[in-house]
Design a protein around this motif. Sequence first.
Motif, PDB file in Angstrom:
ATOM      1  N   UNK A 275      36.507  -3.690  27.985  1.00  0.00           N
ATOM      2  CA  UNK A 275      36.860  -3.188  26.629  1.00  0.00           C
ATOM      3  C   UNK A 275      37.391  -1.504  26.774  1.00  0.00           C
ATOM      4  N   UNK A 276      36.500  -0.924  27.559  1.00  0.00           N
ATOM      5  CA  UNK A 276      36.822   0.379  27.901  1.00  0.00           C
ATOM      6  C   UNK A 276      35.902   1.148  26.586  1.00  0.00           C
ATOM      7  N   UNK A 277      35.143   0.373  26.079  1.00  0.00           N
ATOM      8  CA  UNK A 277      34.257   1.067  24.828  1.00  0.00           C
ATOM      9  C   UNK A 277      33.168  -0.074  24.674  1.00  0.00           C
ATOM     10  N   UNK A 278      31.946   0.492  24.311  1.00  0.00           N
ATOM     11  CA  UNK A 278      30.733  -0.341  24.352  1.00  0.00           C
ATOM     12  C   UNK A 278      30.805  -1.601  23.245  1.00  0.00           C
ATOM     13  N   UNK A 279      30.075  -2.191  23.201  1.00  0.00           N
ATOM     14  CA  UNK A 279      30.070  -3.562  22.317  1.00  0.00           C
ATOM     15  C   UNK A 279      29.730  -2.829  20.840  1.00  0.00           C
TER      16      UNK A 279
END
Length: 326
Positions: free
Chosen positions: A233-237
């Motif tokens: 995603x390129x970002x965390x959950x």
Amino acid sequence: MKQPVRVVVTGAAGQISYSLLFRIAAGEMLGSDQPVILQMLEITPALEALKGVAMELDDCAFPLLHGMVITDDPNVAYKDADFALLVGARPRGPGMERKDLLEANAAIFSVQGKAINEHASRDIKVLVVGNPANTNALIAQRNAPDINPRQFTAMTRLDHNRALTQLAQKTGSSINDITKMTIWGNHSSTQYPDISKALISGEAAEPKVEQDWYRNEFIPVVQQRGAAIIKARGASSAASAANAAIFHMRDWALGTAEGDWASMGVYSDGSYGIAEGLIYSFPCVCKNGDWEIVQGLEISDFSSEKMKATETELAEERDAVAHLLP
Ligand SMILES: NC(=O)C1=CN([C@@H]2O[C@H](COP(=O)(O)OP(=O)(O)OC[C@H]3O[C@@H](n4cnc5c(N)ncnc54)[C@H](O)[C@@H]3O)[C@@H](O)[C@H]2O)C=CC1
Ligand SMILES: O=C([O-])CC(=O)C(=O)O
């Protein structure tokens, strides 16, 4: 109609909160008969963005949302708070372990602990989401000496939910049929997702899967799922983390399902030989707004080794922040 309760959310303009706040206001956390007042904390530069979130909350016309507080002052945010979800902290990027955030984030949680101690309800229920969650929860707890340490918890529910789905998919069963999943220890890559007590439709889960899958796929997949999301995603959950926070608080406030338990990072009383005072994830049953560690589970040598490894990491994290632990 019940009296409204005050719910603090920190990092309220961040990614996780963008899912979390709306679900709290919709009644998914505390029930459809429980009005809430959202007390939202952010750092000063994010207040403008937070105002935008508050405008959207207004625009939802949630019947249960009885008020909002927007502030950059923890002393205002925690005033008379009944629940607090401590999300505000830096997330990790690719190639980092969660404990690499300790230096950036730890100081935040001593400030939060002090403000909770000064201003919150004596019965406040605290969930720490910001990473490294267990050790941040320990810092907040130790900075709030007038509050019972049992009221500070850390989130391993996302790991618990991840483990449920991995096992359901592997065995072709429904997550609704699986009970008694356990995450032991730290919300980190040393956590121990344990299926040895899990049941599928009331039957032992472990014999239904190969040991090789369990040890060499399931455990590492659950341990590394946060990193896999960051890579993809390129970002965390964010939405799944918010969901886990809702489930954690809902179970704590309203009770775990009959015959099941939840994984929660809680104050260790020495159960299962885990050092007293660490915030360690155990299987917990919740009832009447309180939690109890499930006692008397048989622990194999394999489990014992894994439980110890994650305990050792938590003790190291605790020692690394000794300067923040009064
Ligand atoms: N325990 C768990 O299972 C999980 C934990 N996390 C952690 O949750 C935290 C938040 O993640 P995101 O929402 O994605 O990050 P984000 O960066 O989108 O949002 C964090 C927000 O916190 C705010 N903030 C920073 N310092 C603050 C302070 N002192 N007081 C109040 N607000 C403050 C920032 O301004 C930002 O708006 C991260 O530490 C992340 O690693 C994320 C997923 C799962
Ligand atoms: O992995 C991360 O950094 C975010 C997190 O805690 C998770 O998704 O479990």
